[in-house]
Design an enzyme around this catalytic site. Structure first.
Site, PDB file in Angstrom:
ATOM      1  CE  LYS A 182      11.917   1.258   0.258  1.00  0.00           C
ATOM      2  NZ  LYS A 182      12.496   1.042  -1.052  1.00  0.00           N
ATOM      3  CG  LEU A 184      -1.873  -1.230   1.241  1.00  0.00           C
ATOM      4  CD1 LEU A 184      -2.382  -1.540   2.639  1.00  0.00           C
ATOM      5  CD2 LEU A 184      -3.028  -0.964   0.278  1.00  0.00           C
ATOM      6  N   PRO A 185       0.310   2.413  -0.374  1.00  0.00           N
ATOM      7  CG  PRO A 185      -0.967   3.917  -1.629  1.00  0.00           C
ATOM      8  CD  PRO A 185      -1.067   2.647  -0.841  1.00  0.00           C
ATOM      9  CB  THR A 245       8.140   2.321   1.942  1.00  0.00           C
ATOM     10  OG1 THR A 245       8.726   1.401   1.026  1.00  0.00           O
ATOM     11  CG2 THR A 245       9.235   3.080   2.673  1.00  0.00           C
ATOM     12  CE  LYS A 288       6.097   6.356   1.311  1.00  0.00           C
ATOM     13  NZ  LYS A 288       5.752   4.963   1.108  1.00  0.00           N
TER      14      LYS A 288
HETATM   15  P1  NAD Z   1       0.915   2.693  -6.160  1.00  0.00           P
HETATM   16  O1  NAD Z   1       0.267   3.973  -5.765  1.00  0.00           O
HETATM   17  O2  NAD Z   1       1.201   2.397  -7.602  1.00  0.00           O
HETATM   18  O3  NAD Z   1       0.017   1.448  -5.619  1.00  0.00           O
HETATM   19  C1  NAD Z   1      -0.672   1.420  -4.405  1.00  0.00           C
HETATM   20  C2  NAD Z   1      -1.973   0.651  -4.623  1.00  0.00           C
HETATM   21  O4  NAD Z   1      -2.652   0.511  -3.361  1.00  0.00           O
HETATM   22  C3  NAD Z   1      -2.947   1.348  -5.578  1.00  0.00           C
HETATM   23  O5  NAD Z   1      -3.309   0.471  -6.626  1.00  0.00           O
HETATM   24  C4  NAD Z   1      -4.121   1.711  -4.683  1.00  0.00           C
HETATM   25  O6  NAD Z   1      -5.371   1.663  -5.356  1.00  0.00           O
HETATM   26  C5  NAD Z   1      -4.027   0.622  -3.622  1.00  0.00           C
HETATM   27  N1  NAD Z   1      -4.736   0.946  -2.390  1.00  0.00           N
HETATM   28  C6  NAD Z   1      -4.701   2.096  -1.669  1.00  0.00           C
HETATM   29  N2  NAD Z   1      -5.508   2.005  -0.582  1.00  0.00           N
HETATM   30  C7  NAD Z   1      -6.050   0.748  -0.632  1.00  0.00           C
HETATM   31  C8  NAD Z   1      -6.970   0.059   0.200  1.00  0.00           C
HETATM   32  N3  NAD Z   1      -7.493   0.619   1.279  1.00  0.00           N
HETATM   33  N4  NAD Z   1      -7.314  -1.207  -0.148  1.00  0.00           N
HETATM   34  C9  NAD Z   1      -6.788  -1.793  -1.267  1.00  0.00           C
HETATM   35  N5  NAD Z   1      -5.925  -1.172  -2.097  1.00  0.00           N
HETATM   36  C10 NAD Z   1      -5.557   0.081  -1.782  1.00  0.00           C
HETATM   37  O7  NAD Z   1       2.242   2.573  -5.287  1.00  0.00           O
HETATM   38  P2  NAD Z   1       3.512   1.623  -5.554  1.00  0.00           P
HETATM   39  O8  NAD Z   1       4.486   2.344  -6.414  1.00  0.00           O
HETATM   40  O9  NAD Z   1       3.035   0.259  -5.909  1.00  0.00           O
HETATM   41  O10 NAD Z   1       4.138   1.621  -4.081  1.00  0.00           O
HETATM   42  C11 NAD Z   1       3.584   0.853  -3.008  1.00  0.00           C
HETATM   43  C12 NAD Z   1       4.538   0.916  -1.822  1.00  0.00           C
HETATM   44  O11 NAD Z   1       5.808   0.376  -2.233  1.00  0.00           O
HETATM   45  C13 NAD Z   1       4.813   2.329  -1.310  1.00  0.00           C
HETATM   46  O12 NAD Z   1       4.897   2.306   0.081  1.00  0.00           O
HETATM   47  C14 NAD Z   1       6.148   2.680  -1.954  1.00  0.00           C
HETATM   48  O13 NAD Z   1       6.861   3.634  -1.186  1.00  0.00           O
HETATM   49  C15 NAD Z   1       6.835   1.325  -1.978  1.00  0.00           C
HETATM   50  N6  NAD Z   1       7.858   1.140  -3.017  1.00  0.00           N
HETATM   51  C16 NAD Z   1       7.635   1.539  -4.304  1.00  0.00           C
HETATM   52  C17 NAD Z   1       8.637   1.328  -5.260  1.00  0.00           C
HETATM   53  C18 NAD Z   1       8.444   1.759  -6.704  1.00  0.00           C
HETATM   54  O14 NAD Z   1       9.439   1.737  -7.461  1.00  0.00           O
HETATM   55  N7  NAD Z   1       7.232   2.124  -7.131  1.00  0.00           N
HETATM   56  C19 NAD Z   1       9.827   0.700  -4.905  1.00  0.00           C
HETATM   57  C20 NAD Z   1      10.002   0.266  -3.602  1.00  0.00           C
HETATM   58  C21 NAD Z   1       9.011   0.487  -2.658  1.00  0.00           C
END
Ligand code: NAD
Length: 303
Positions: free
Chosen positions: A174, A65-66, A99, A249
């Site tokens: 992280k 999740l975000p 994260t 964030k």
């Molecule tokens: P993103 O915004 O693409 O995906 C998050 C998903 O969570 C979305 O599809 C959203 O609809 C869903 N969501 C939100 N609230 C929800 C709920 N209550 N129930 C169900 N689904 C819900 O974000 P991301 O890029 O996939 O990143 C996710 C996490 O991973 C973050 O914490 C980010 O910091 C971490 N991260 C991202 C990357 C990257 O390269 N994108 C790399 C490492 C870590």
């Protein structure tokens, strides 16, 4: 093969869940966005109408999740006097890969523990490319025995699984890594901009620095300059990677961690300011650059 409830199918969670399907697991996935669910269905996963439905009979629950408020919302918010943790069976292993602050991870894990549930914080590194290829690095916090139970599931999504320590330790690792990543990415963008401003071809300069003492992950796999590397966000208008808002964030989490420990982090503080300035300046036709990939910091340096 395990029955896995997967919550959060965004840029990272989508491909991670797909790798669990490919490994033969019985995945039931949930996201708030229908398009994300449709992608999983096309790949043979089952989808659920709610997080509660996704966790029924699960051996493992994985969430991606975000931010912390989403993790707290999903696991702790009450509906009919019960939260999601109450709906998850006692022997299920819960793996949160988002994260978030170490403090929030410890709070949710403690709530899980009070109910006799086992929970790990397992944030990842490796970006969307690593999520797709199943080569993520997992930094895991929690009991060693639970980490061992989760290892086969993590191995279906990643290459390196590190047990960082007790609950919250994965998030501390992280936070340190992403602060360093922000420093490296902004420094790399700055160096390429300097070379270009002095007449160098950015691809030639990148090749030279890659093989020299300035070599780093951004130059090797995530070049921030448009047209230098194929298949990276810089070559598709900075879409589809790790958003500037998510990097801000993470840098804010690092600054909070620094303040809590009384530890000076001047490079991290500067990187956070650069990213906030970049977000506010906008780029690539966006008034606010927050939704662009974090390598778009290249645009902050002009030209
Ligand atoms: P993103 O915004 O693409 O995906 C998050 C998903 O969570 C979305 O599809 C959203 O609809 C869903 N969501 C939100 N609230 C929800 C709920 N209550 N129930 C169900 N689904 C819900 O974000 P991301 O890029 O996939 O990143 C996710 C996490 O991973 C973050 O914490 C980010 O910091 C971490 N991260 C991202 C990357 C990257 O390269 N994108 C790399 C490492 C870590």
């Amino acid at each position: 093969m395990a029955r896995i409830g997967f919550i959060g199918l965004g840029n990272m969670g989508g491909p991670m869940a797909l790798n669990l399907v490919k490994a033969g697991h019985d995945v039931v996935a949930f996201d708030l966005v229908e398009a994300a669910l449709a992608k999983l269905r096309e790949a043979g996963a089952k989808t659920a109408a709610s997080a509660r439905e996704a966790v029924v009979d699960a051996d493992f629950v994985v969430s991606m999740l975000p931010a912390g408020r989403h993790v707290e919302g999903v696991y702790l918010s009450q509906e009919n006097n019960a939260c999601l943790l109450d709906e998850i069976a006692a022997d299920t292993v819960i793996i949160d890969c988002s994260t978030i602050a170490a403090e929030t991870a410890r709070k949710v894990a403690a709530a899980a523990s009070e109910r006799g549930r086992k929970m790990l914080d397992a944030p990842v590194s490796g970006g969307v490319g690593g999520a797709e290829a199943g080569t993520l690095t997992f930094m895991v916090g929690g009991d060693a025995s639970v980490v061992d139970e989760a290892r086969p599931i993590l191995q279906a999504m990643g290459k390196n699984i590190f047990h960082a320590g007790a609950s919250g330790a994965g998030q501390v690792a992280k936070m340190c890594n992403n602060m360093l990543l922000a420093v490296l990415m902004s420094g790399t963008a700055e160096a390429i901009a300097l070379g270009v401003a002095n007449g160098l071809d950015p691809a030639v300069l990148s090749d030279i620095m890659k093989q020299s003492s300035g070599g780093n992950w951004a130059l090797n796999v995530y070049n921030p300059y448009p047209g230098v590397m194929e298949g990276v966000p810089a070559s598709r208008g900075y879409t589809g990677g790790f958003q500037v808002d998510l990097m801000i964030k993470d840098l804010t989490l690092a600054m909070d961690g620094a303040a809590a420990a009384g530890q000076p982090t001047p490079m991290g503080a500067l990187a956070r300011s650069l990213y906030v300035l970049h977000k506010n300046n906008g780029a690539e036709g966006h008034e606010d650059a927050g939704s662009l990939d974090f390598s778009s910091i290249q645009k902050f340096y002009g030209k």
